[in-house]
Design an enzyme around this catalytic site. Structure first.
Site, PDB file in Angstrom:
ATOM      1  N   ARG A  49       4.523  -1.146  -6.337  1.00 35.55           N
ATOM      2  CA  ARG A  49       5.698  -1.041  -5.489  1.00 35.55           C
ATOM      3  C   ARG A  49       5.384  -0.769  -4.021  1.00 35.55           C
ATOM      4  O   ARG A  49       5.926  -1.423  -3.129  1.00 35.55           O
ATOM      5  CB  ARG A  49       6.630   0.086  -5.991  1.00 35.55           C
ATOM      6  CG  ARG A  49       7.492  -0.304  -7.139  1.00 35.55           C
ATOM      7  CD  ARG A  49       7.675   0.863  -8.064  1.00 35.55           C
ATOM      8  NE  ARG A  49       6.411   1.129  -8.717  1.00 35.55           N
ATOM      9  CZ  ARG A  49       6.032   0.522  -9.857  1.00 35.55           C
ATOM     10  NH1 ARG A  49       6.848  -0.288 -10.469  1.00 35.55           N
ATOM     11  NH2 ARG A  49       4.848   0.746 -10.403  1.00 35.55           N
ATOM     12  N   THR A  50       4.549   0.213  -3.759  1.00 33.09           N
ATOM     13  CA  THR A  50       4.355   0.630  -2.364  1.00 33.09           C
ATOM     14  C   THR A  50       3.744  -0.515  -1.559  1.00 33.09           C
ATOM     15  O   THR A  50       4.267  -0.909  -0.505  1.00 33.09           O
ATOM     16  CB  THR A  50       3.463   1.883  -2.310  1.00 33.09           C
ATOM     17  OG1 THR A  50       4.013   2.854  -3.205  1.00 33.09           O
ATOM     18  CG2 THR A  50       3.405   2.459  -0.904  1.00 33.09           C
ATOM     19  N   LYS A  79     -20.240  -0.518   0.776  1.00 34.71           N
ATOM     20  CA  LYS A  79     -21.601  -0.525   1.357  1.00 34.71           C
ATOM     21  C   LYS A  79     -21.908   0.805   2.031  1.00 34.71           C
ATOM     22  O   LYS A  79     -22.922   0.953   2.696  1.00 34.71           O
ATOM     23  CB  LYS A  79     -21.723  -1.644   2.390  1.00 34.71           C
ATOM     24  CG  LYS A  79     -21.456  -3.024   1.858  1.00 34.71           C
ATOM     25  CD  LYS A  79     -21.513  -4.028   3.006  1.00 34.71           C
ATOM     26  CE  LYS A  79     -20.555  -5.170   2.778  1.00 34.71           C
ATOM     27  NZ  LYS A  79     -20.275  -5.906   4.010  1.00 34.71           N
TER      28      LYS A  79
HETATM   29  N1   CP Z   1       6.079   4.718  -6.765  1.00 33.70           N
HETATM   30  C1   CP Z   1       4.878   4.183  -6.451  1.00 33.70           C
HETATM   31  O1   CP Z   1       4.157   4.691  -5.573  1.00 33.70           O
HETATM   32  O2   CP Z   1       4.546   3.083  -7.164  1.00 33.70           O
HETATM   33  P1   CP Z   1       3.186   2.269  -7.003  1.00 33.70           P
HETATM   34  O3   CP Z   1       2.059   3.191  -7.446  1.00 33.70           O
HETATM   35  O4   CP Z   1       3.350   1.063  -7.864  1.00 33.70           O
HETATM   36  O5   CP Z   1       3.036   1.936  -5.539  1.00 33.70           O
END
Ligand code: CP
Length: 304
Positions: A49-50, A79
């Protein structure tokens, strides 16, 4: 001075509502105000999502994106390059950087050497401030207020950065009541309790989820963060607090179930109910992340 977003405490109530209003506008009528701007997404930990909502927000607003979803393996970190050097270089290629890192404090360190805005997309057990933005935006849209709400925060409250960031934001409102429900080995930290006390936020710790459910406006579920705790702690905590078809009935009609996602066994609601019960808010919550991140990018990229 370059403006970075590192922690929830940076926001004022006025600032929050300005972002909410702009997110509402962008939901209806996206703008191409970020034409010519480039965003780097630099992720040292997995994300759906983020990273993708930031990338979608940028693209929908006319900007461009580049980055890596696995910087530990596919950047020169593999590296031995220091994070500071990586950031110094990427800052010359882009107008802002969204970064997720496994170590608490590393995003703040990165911001100290960056000439472009750094946005914290989650740093270890630290914070996830843009999640708290979309969480408060969701509560405001769904419940209609942020003052005088009752919220249960359930699950791994020791490792969960979304809960920490949300507590810091809710601490800015009045009449908020928080009930923490967690396995005994994954309780909310003393640091958060001290902050809430200082900001006159009433809170309690309970271990009977079914008793708590009818009394709150928001049930904020979280996953047990297997990757951040020992196998022993995970085994002790998993499956302790679950929302399922049976206890869903204890939740009030006007209340909502939120979850930062991804969810695993702590949400065990049938697909039919997940799709048709309006109290299930976590997919709307994830969508809200797109609009709030559009508003945030516009603010940070056009201000610098
Ligand atoms: N809520 C959230 O941070 O989802 P992700 O880990 O998929 O980004």
């Amino acid at each position: 001075m370059t403006k970075h977003l590192i922690k929830s405490q940076q926001f004022t109530k006025e600032h929050l509502f300005n972002l909410f209003n702009r997110a509402d506008e962008l939901r209806i009528s996206p703008s191409d105000s970020l034409n010519g701007k480039v965003l780097t997404t630099l992720f040292y930990e997995p994300s759906t999502r983020t990273r993708l909502s930031f990338e979608s927000a940028m693209l929908k607003m006319g900007g461009q994106i580049m980055g890596t979803e696995n910087a530990r393996e596919f950047s020169s970190a593999s590296k031995g390059e220091s994070l500071a050097d990586t950031i110094r270089v990427i800052a010359t290629y882009s107008d802002a950087i969204v970064m997720r890192h496994n170590k608490e404090g590393s995003v703040e360190k990165a911001s100290e050497v960056s000439d472009v805005p750094i946005i914290n997309g989650g740093d270890g057990k630290g914070q996830h401030p843009t999640q708290a933005l979309l969480d408060t935006y969701t509560i405001y849209r769904e419940i209609g207020k942020l003052d005088n709400i009752k919220i249960a925060m359930v699950g791994d409250l020791a490792s969960g950065r979304t809960v920490r960031s949300l507590c810091y934001l809710l601490g800015k409102f009045s009449g908020v009541k928080i009930v923490f429900v967690s396995p005994v080995n994954l309780k909310i930290s003393q640091e958060i309790k001290d902050y809430l006390e200082k900001h006159n936020i009433e809170f309690s710790e309970e271990d009977d989820l079914e008793k708590v459910l009818p009394a709150v406006d928001v049930v904020y579920m979280t996953r047990i963060q297997k990757e951040r705790i020992s196998q022993e702690d995970y085994e002790e905590a998993k499956g302790k607090f679950v929302i399922n078809d049976a206890n869903l009935e204890f939740i009030s009609k006007g209340a909502i179930i939120m979850h930062p996602l991804p969810h695993v066994e702590e949400i065990d609601i049938s697909i039919d109910k997940e799709q048709n019960d309006s109290r299930v808010a976590y997919f709307r919550q994830a969508e809200n992340g797109l609009y709030i991140r559009m508003a945030l990018l516009e603010e940070l990229l056009l201000a610098n």
